[in-house]
Write an enzyme that holds these catalytic residues in place. Structure first.
Site, PDB file in Angstrom:
ATOM      1  N   SER A  35       0.883  -1.182  -0.101  1.00 41.94           N
ATOM      2  CA  SER A  35       0.152   0.028   0.070  1.00 41.94           C
ATOM      3  C   SER A  35       0.884   1.062   0.132  1.00 41.94           C
ATOM      4  O   SER A  35       1.976   1.269   0.218  1.00 41.94           O
ATOM      5  CB  SER A  35      -0.861   0.013   1.182  1.00 41.94           C
ATOM      6  OG  SER A  35      -0.201   0.076   2.367  1.00 41.94           O
ATOM      7  N   ASP A  36       0.304   2.348  -0.157  1.00 44.74           N
ATOM      8  CA  ASP A  36       0.917   3.666  -0.090  1.00 44.74           C
ATOM      9  C   ASP A  36      -0.002   4.772   0.234  1.00 44.74           C
ATOM     10  O   ASP A  36      -1.159   4.431  -0.302  1.00 44.74           O
ATOM     11  CB  ASP A  36       1.537   4.055  -1.359  1.00 44.74           C
ATOM     12  CG  ASP A  36       2.478   5.169  -1.361  1.00 44.74           C
ATOM     13  OD1 ASP A  36       3.693   4.762  -1.116  1.00 44.74           O
ATOM     14  OD2 ASP A  36       2.185   6.332  -1.749  1.00 44.74           O
TER      15      ASP A  36
END
EC number: 3.6.1.9
Length: 192
Positions: free
Chosen positions: A75-76
């Protein structure tokens, strides 16, 4: 419940974020943490969710040999303010500049999650709108000195002191601002 649904998978969380790791523990699923260094550079023409989608996918590409049973989660998160992405601050001056820019304004916190196996990949994202009160220089300096927010996009953690005193309004998922839209992830994993 989710543990039963995912029992056929080796869940791999590719994140050094203690907040994301805690979310996975709290979901009561078995997982391992695997980290690979990725240079988080994205094409300059990308905006908003396109940035986080690109970076979540980029992080997943570092894992090229997934087995049949592996399920990789990357994720980011970015803070999106006035058509500009705020990542993690480099130092105290950078953190101060970010918090000064957020002061008295609305911004978006955007997180993308990549769920990837050896035969499929799905990327989902979530956006939360956050309104900050006007912050004094003393408040900003106090927060930076006492909370060292250098591992957080936009130089703040909603679950910390600054969140208590600065956030006037929230539209969307609180957990997204902490670092992972956990309800959205839960729904996606339940629907595998």
């Amino acid at each position: 419940m989710l543990r039963e649904k995912l029992k056929e998978y080796n869940i791999i969380l590719a994140s050094k974020s203690p907040r994301r790791q805690q979310f996975f523990k709290d979901l009561d699923i078995d997982f391992t943490i695997q980290l690979k260094e990725v240079e988080e550079i994205y094409p300059p023409e990308l905006k908003g969710t396109a940035i986080t989608d690109f970076l979540a996918d980029l992080k997943s590409k570092a894992f090229s040999n997934l087995s049949e049973k592996d399920l990789l989660i990357t994720s980011d998160t970015i803070v999106w303010l006035e058509d500009k992405a705020l990542g993690k601050p480099k130092d105290e001056a950078d953190a101060f500049a970010m918090l000064r820019a957020l002061s008295g304004k609305k911004h978006e916190v955007i997180t993308s999650i990549s769920i990837k196996s050896s035969h499929f990949q799905k990327i989902v994202n979530d956006t939360t709108v956050v309104s900050f009160k006007e912050l004094s220089d003393d408040e900003i300096n106090y927060y930076i000195k006492n909370y060292q927010p250098f591992d957080k996009a936009g130089a703040y953690g909603i679950q910390e002191w600054i969140g208590f005193i600065a956030i006037e309004n929230l539209e969307g998922s609180y957990f997204n601002v902490v670092g992972l839209p956990i309800q959205k992830l839960y729904i996606e994993l339940m629907n595998l």
